[in-house]
Scaffold this motif. Structure first.
Motif, PDB file in Angstrom:
ATOM      1  N   CYS A  89      -0.779   6.563   1.783  1.00  0.00           N
ATOM      2  CA  CYS A  89       0.485   6.187   1.683  1.00  0.00           C
ATOM      3  C   CYS A  89       1.013   5.552   2.968  1.00  0.00           C
ATOM      4  O   CYS A  89       1.823   4.535   2.997  1.00  0.00           O
ATOM      5  CB  CYS A  89       1.552   7.440   1.218  1.00  0.00           C
ATOM      6  N   LEU A  90       0.697   6.192   4.242  1.00  0.00           N
ATOM      7  CA  LEU A  90       1.148   5.465   5.314  1.00  0.00           C
ATOM      8  C   LEU A  90       0.508   4.240   5.487  1.00  0.00           C
ATOM      9  O   LEU A  90       1.258   3.093   6.139  1.00  0.00           O
ATOM     10  CB  LEU A  90       0.569   6.481   6.513  1.00  0.00           C
ATOM     11  N   TYR A  91      -0.768   3.814   5.381  1.00  0.00           N
ATOM     12  CA  TYR A  91      -1.421   2.713   5.434  1.00  0.00           C
ATOM     13  C   TYR A  91      -0.667   1.675   4.353  1.00  0.00           C
ATOM     14  O   TYR A  91      -0.558   0.420   4.918  1.00  0.00           O
ATOM     15  CB  TYR A  91      -2.946   2.833   5.106  1.00  0.00           C
ATOM     16  N   LEU A  92      -0.489   2.124   3.246  1.00  0.00           N
ATOM     17  CA  LEU A  92       0.178   1.188   2.223  1.00  0.00           C
ATOM     18  C   LEU A  92       1.780   0.739   2.686  1.00  0.00           C
ATOM     19  O   LEU A  92       2.198  -0.379   2.884  1.00  0.00           O
ATOM     20  CB  LEU A  92       0.404   1.893   0.987  1.00  0.00           C
ATOM     21  N   LEU A  93       2.365   1.672   3.193  1.00  0.00           N
ATOM     22  CA  LEU A  93       3.660   1.410   4.108  1.00  0.00           C
ATOM     23  C   LEU A  93       3.624   0.541   5.088  1.00  0.00           C
ATOM     24  O   LEU A  93       4.143  -0.609   5.222  1.00  0.00           O
ATOM     25  CB  LEU A  93       4.440   2.676   4.299  1.00  0.00           C
ATOM     26  N   CYS A  94       2.760   0.808   5.818  1.00  0.00           N
ATOM     27  CA  CYS A  94       2.473  -0.159   6.963  1.00  0.00           C
ATOM     28  C   CYS A  94       2.028  -1.727   6.795  1.00  0.00           C
ATOM     29  O   CYS A  94       2.343  -2.681   7.254  1.00  0.00           O
ATOM     30  CB  CYS A  94       1.322   0.457   8.265  1.00  0.00           C
ATOM     31  N   ALA A  95       1.226  -1.535   5.772  1.00  0.00           N
ATOM     32  CA  ALA A  95       0.652  -2.781   5.144  1.00  0.00           C
ATOM     33  C   ALA A  95       1.785  -3.453   4.487  1.00  0.00           C
ATOM     34  O   ALA A  95       1.971  -4.977   4.590  1.00  0.00           O
ATOM     35  CB  ALA A  95      -0.383  -2.849   4.079  1.00  0.00           C
ATOM     36  N   THR A  96       2.890  -3.037   4.001  1.00  0.00           N
ATOM     37  CA  THR A  96       4.019  -3.614   3.274  1.00  0.00           C
ATOM     38  C   THR A  96       4.843  -4.386   4.566  1.00  0.00           C
ATOM     39  O   THR A  96       5.107  -5.433   4.300  1.00  0.00           O
ATOM     40  CB  THR A  96       4.893  -2.641   2.394  1.00  0.00           C
ATOM     41  N   ILE A  97       4.990  -3.397   5.486  1.00  0.00           N
ATOM     42  CA  ILE A  97       5.899  -3.915   6.693  1.00  0.00           C
ATOM     43  C   ILE A  97       5.165  -5.083   7.490  1.00  0.00           C
ATOM     44  O   ILE A  97       5.649  -6.062   7.649  1.00  0.00           O
ATOM     45  CB  ILE A  97       6.299  -2.904   7.654  1.00  0.00           C
ATOM     46  N   ALA A  98       3.820  -4.839   7.433  1.00  0.00           N
ATOM     47  CA  ALA A  98       3.061  -6.103   8.235  1.00  0.00           C
ATOM     48  C   ALA A  98       2.832  -7.405   7.433  1.00  0.00           C
ATOM     49  O   ALA A  98       2.962  -8.519   8.092  1.00  0.00           O
ATOM     50  CB  ALA A  98       1.474  -5.535   8.468  1.00  0.00           C
ATOM     51  N   SER A  99       2.832  -7.233   6.307  1.00  0.00           N
ATOM     52  CA  SER A  99       2.754  -8.541   5.463  1.00  0.00           C
ATOM     53  C   SER A  99       4.143  -9.336   5.696  1.00  0.00           C
ATOM     54  O   SER A  99       4.207 -10.561   5.565  1.00  0.00           O
ATOM     55  CB  SER A  99       2.640  -7.997   3.901  1.00  0.00           C
ATOM     56  N   ASN A 100       5.348  -8.485   5.843  1.00  0.00           N
ATOM     57  CA  ASN A 100       6.441  -9.170   5.917  1.00  0.00           C
ATOM     58  C   ASN A 100       6.711  -9.864   7.329  1.00  0.00           C
ATOM     59  O   ASN A 100       7.035 -10.832   7.579  1.00  0.00           O
ATOM     60  CB  ASN A 100       7.636  -8.296   5.640  1.00  0.00           C
ATOM     61  N   VAL A 101       6.337  -8.872   8.420  1.00  0.00           N
ATOM     62  CA  VAL A 101       6.600  -9.113   9.693  1.00  0.00           C
ATOM     63  C   VAL A 101       5.572 -10.413  10.177  1.00  0.00           C
ATOM     64  O   VAL A 101       5.846 -11.543  10.671  1.00  0.00           O
ATOM     65  CB  VAL A 101       6.100  -8.227  10.826  1.00  0.00           C
ATOM     66  N   PHE A 102       4.343 -10.441   9.776  1.00  0.00           N
ATOM     67  CA  PHE A 102       3.333 -11.278  10.152  1.00  0.00           C
ATOM     68  C   PHE A 102       3.105 -12.452   9.331  1.00  0.00           C
ATOM     69  O   PHE A 102       2.670 -13.638   9.629  1.00  0.00           O
ATOM     70  CB  PHE A 102       2.000 -10.588  10.331  1.00  0.00           C
ATOM     71  N   PHE A 103       3.203 -12.147   7.946  1.00  0.00           N
ATOM     72  CA  PHE A 103       3.094 -13.442   6.860  1.00  0.00           C
ATOM     73  C   PHE A 103       4.329 -13.855   6.314  1.00  0.00           C
ATOM     74  O   PHE A 103       4.449 -14.622   5.207  1.00  0.00           O
ATOM     75  CB  PHE A 103       2.016 -12.836   6.044  1.00  0.00           C
ATOM     76  N   HIS A 104       5.606 -13.075   6.633  1.00  0.00           N
ATOM     77  CA  HIS A 104       6.791 -13.321   6.178  1.00  0.00           C
ATOM     78  C   HIS A 104       6.782 -13.188   4.403  1.00  0.00           C
ATOM     79  O   HIS A 104       7.404 -13.999   3.671  1.00  0.00           O
ATOM     80  CB  HIS A 104       7.102 -14.732   6.241  1.00  0.00           C
ATOM     81  N   ALA A 105       5.956 -12.412   3.962  1.00  0.00           N
ATOM     82  CA  ALA A 105       5.889 -11.883   2.673  1.00  0.00           C
ATOM     83  C   ALA A 105       7.103 -11.251   2.073  1.00  0.00           C
ATOM     84  O   ALA A 105       7.664 -10.197   2.818  1.00  0.00           O
ATOM     85  CB  ALA A 105       4.631 -11.246   2.212  1.00  0.00           C
ATOM     86  N   PRO A 106       7.735 -11.381   1.005  1.00  0.00           N
ATOM     87  CA  PRO A 106       8.921 -10.868   0.464  1.00  0.00           C
ATOM     88  C   PRO A 106       8.491  -9.569   0.168  1.00  0.00           C
ATOM     89  O   PRO A 106       7.341  -9.039  -0.387  1.00  0.00           O
ATOM     90  CB  PRO A 106       9.265 -11.399  -0.762  1.00  0.00           C
ATOM     91  N   SER A 107       9.421  -8.374   0.693  1.00  0.00           N
ATOM     92  CA  SER A 107       8.934  -7.004   0.501  1.00  0.00           C
ATOM     93  C   SER A 107      10.194  -6.244   0.452  1.00  0.00           C
ATOM     94  O   SER A 107      11.273  -6.659   1.253  1.00  0.00           O
ATOM     95  CB  SER A 107       7.942  -6.485   1.477  1.00  0.00           C
ATOM     96  N   ASN A 108      10.143  -5.140  -0.227  1.00  0.00           N
ATOM     97  CA  ASN A 108      11.452  -4.446  -0.391  1.00  0.00           C
ATOM     98  C   ASN A 108      11.098  -2.984   0.389  1.00  0.00           C
ATOM     99  O   ASN A 108      10.782  -2.013   0.214  1.00  0.00           O
ATOM    100  CB  ASN A 108      11.621  -3.888  -1.668  1.00  0.00           C
TER     101      ASN A 108
END
Length: 660
Positions: free
Chosen positions: A376-395
């Motif tokens: 769960c920690l890795y998935l949460l960090c991946a969600t944040i990283a995709s938004n910060v580094f790749f500007h992917a939309p995420s909630n």
């Protein structure tokens, strides 16, 4: 002639199916595979022999793959899925040394083939005796194929085709409780995957399996490159499967659908945990390197000239780029499975979370199925990283240091742990913990809501211990930067002063004391925001001095006993262990001398550690003499830190003399 082919000549009803399997085992060769493929198109034939030909076909990969697909499509799915599960379990428990030999092609049979060679291992055949139904004269002659040297298929290629079979079999099972078959398969599948963590082909196969249950909610990704001869998308005809001969016409209950989805969600979190734990950790690039990439992304002006940043490395390096791609696929599957970030956070902050028990009872409801907390920690960090580094939309849910992140940190790095063990675990996990807090620290409101001193101190201690114990120098630095940011965020000058004093007086870790010296230096600089004094009128007034404990006139007099440790009282080993600490002190010393008259104001050049210190000596001279003695005691052995300290001592002497 084909009529003389034993596989055709012995076809039931010429012999019973059990006898036919014995004939098949002794006569199966790569040249016979096309004939067997044709025979397997008969659903009655495949339903009777399918589940017991799987282990016979695996040694003939990759040529036998199409036959294994036939078995998955047309065999009895309830029987075949149990056989595939059994073989996956054998893969997961096989001896590592034998596996390595099989991977290199040593020997003529794989561990899996040896494990499943005899019918006696399958319970169904324990109750059937060949001689009871047929005598020797009723069985066509068997021409045993001579053993020929053949390179065994790799463990990962066997794993890939077995997982592909599961993806075909489970949707075929029509029963009121399909979760019972699914939960029985997932644990052996996870164990087998755990033995192949370093293979990209293994994670690709697992992700394709999970996608079977995620639904067609997004376009198919382009085929991924694979070193094993197993394609990532099912070939044409795989979906043209026979119906379940034991199908239950009763509709599946909604709670059963919820349970199946929860099983796959849980499985994904454990797969993520395994994948992340397998990522390599180098000197500069550690696993996904999220914490370093965020630091460099947020402060590009601090980049080292002429050296690629971690962000650039993940763009240029093929293996690192592939890591990003795989994590992106995992994240997409989590969204398809409705694994929301809010649920990830809930799992992370709960003081006690469901871990499951060791009983053989299958879960009866979705609430019985745990998620992997590291996953769960890795998935949460991946969600944040995709938004910060790749500007992917995420909630991304609202996150704060207190109480959310502090609870997460305590759940992974319990204060009850031995202090020396905090930071010595998974580097991928530590990188993710640092990344999450770094992200929170850059959001508005950071540091505005702080807990009581005990909780704040405990939180700061955990971060500080990461900077002390983590074997990766990159993560140690990231932890130091983060601990400093949290420390300076505390609004109380008195509290920050007390933390520094307590660390210097009681902390057993010299590098943490060095961090405290750095914090003290920063606080002194911050307290002296005035420009360099050119006259006594620019020195702080009494009112200004009384406003902060970091006022230079009294700060060092209070801290001197703790800051300026006596090098002459230390053994060589202790002095060597204090290298980083003394370097930090010398940097502070030099700073005080160069602050435009400040050094003269507090008489830093005559600082002496304690009232009983020899008044005829000064600390800088003792430092220089102690370095000289260290070299003499160690036959001139050179340490890099010793040379750096000598350079700083010389600079301090020069500055002090020029000021006088």
């Amino acid at each position: 002639m084909d009529n003389d082919n034993p596989l055709l000549k012995a076809l039931p009803p010429a012999v019973d199916y059990l006898s036919y399997l014995t004939i098949l085992e002794y006569n199966l060769t790569p040249k016979q595979l096309p004939i067997l493929h044709d025979l397997l198109q008969n659903t009655t034939f495949t339903a009777n022999v399918g589940w017991d030909v799987v282990h016979l076909l695996l040694p003939f990969l990759p040529e036998s793959r199409i036959c294994l697909q036939d078995v998955a499509r047309l065999g009895n799915p309830r029987e075949v899925v149990l056989k595939v599960t059994e073989l996956l379990e054998a893969l997961g428990t096989a001896d590592a040394a034998t596996n390595d030999a099989a991977e290199e092609g040593e020997g003529n049979s794989s561990e899996l083939e040896q494990t499943t060679k005899t019918h006696a291992e399958v319970p169904f055949f324990n109750e059937v005796t060949f001689s009871q139904e047929h005598d020797a004269s009723s069985v066509p002659s068997v021409h045993k194929v001579q053993d020929r040297p053949r390179k065994s298929p790799s463990k990962v290629s066997q794993f890939g085709v077995l997982v592909e079979m599961l993806a075909i079999l489970h949707p075929r099972i029509k029963t009121k409780h399909p979760s019972r078959f699914l939960s029985t398969s997932l644990q052996p599948l996870l164990s087998a995957y755990a033995s192949l963590l370093t293979h990209d082909d293994a994670i690709n196969a697992v992700l394709d399996f999970i996608e079977t249950f995620a639904g067609n909610q997004r376009p198919k990704l382009p085929p991924r490159k694979s070193s094993m001869q197993v394609v990532t998308q099912p070939p044409r005809g795989v979906l043209d499967a026979a119906p379940d001969p034991e199908a239950n016409e009763e509709p599946v209950a909604p709670e059963e659908n919820d349970l199946q989805q929860r099983l796959i969600q849980s499985f994904l979190t454990f797969v993520v945990e395994g994948y992340m734990s397998s990522l390599p950790a180098g000197d500069d690039i550690v696993a996904m390197c999220w914490s370093t990439r965020l630091r460099q992304h947020s402060y590009p002006e601090k980049a080292v000239p002429g050296k690629d940043s971690a962000c650039e490395a993940f763009e240029k390096d093929e293996s690192l780029h592939r890591q990003d791609s795989i994590v992106g696929q995992i994240l997409a599957l989590a969204r398809d499975l409705n694994l929301a970030p809010e649920e990830l956070v809930t799992t992370l902050v709960e003081p006690e979370y469901l871990t499951g028990d060791n009983s053989d009872d299958l879960p009866s409801s979705a609430s019985d199925v745990p998620l992997s907390r590291p996953g769960c920690l890795y998935l949460l960090c991946a969600t944040i990283a995709s938004n910060v580094f790749f500007h992917a939309p995420s909630n991304i849910p609202h996150l704060s240091t207190f109480p959310i992140y502090s609870k997460i940190l305590r759940n992974f790095l319990s204060p009850e742990q031995l202090a020396g063990s905090i930071g010595t675990g998974s580097l991928s996990l530590i990188d993710s913990l640092l990344f999450l807090e770094s992200y929170i620290s850059e959001t508005p409101g950071f540091g505005k809501s702080l807990p009581d001193d005990k909780l704040f101190n405990s939180h700061l201690q955990c971060l500080s211990l990461l900077s002390a114990n983590t074997p990766s120098r990159t993560l140690r630095y990231n932890a130091h930067v983060l601990a400093s940011r949290v420390f300076h965020a505390h609004p109380s000058d008195d509290r920050r002063f007390a933390i520094i004093q307590d660390n210097l007086e009681h902390c057993p870790y010299e590098n943490l004391k060095a961090s405290a010296i750095g914090w003290l230096k920063d606080e002194i600089i911050d307290a002296r925001r005035l420009g360099p004094p050119t006259s006594p009128s620019t020195r702080p007034t009494e009112t200004e001095e009384e406003s902060t404990p970091f006022r230079p006139g009294t700060c060092m007099s209070i801290m001197a006993d703790y800051v300026f440790l006596r090098p002459t009282d230390m053994t060589d080993d202790a002095f060597l262990a204090h290298q980083n600490y003394f370097l930090a002190v010398l940097n502070l010393y030099y700073l005080l001398l160069t602050m435009g008259g400040l050094g003269e104001y507090i008489h830093v050049d005559t600082i002496k550690p304690g009232p009983d210190y020899d008044t005829n000596r000064d600390w800088l001279t003792d430092m220089a003499d102690r370095i000289k003695k260290f070299r003499e005691d160690n036959d001139g052995e050179e340490e890099a830190g010793m040379g750096l300290m000598e350079g700083l001592i010389a600079m301090c002497h020069d500055k002090a003399h020029s000021a006088s």
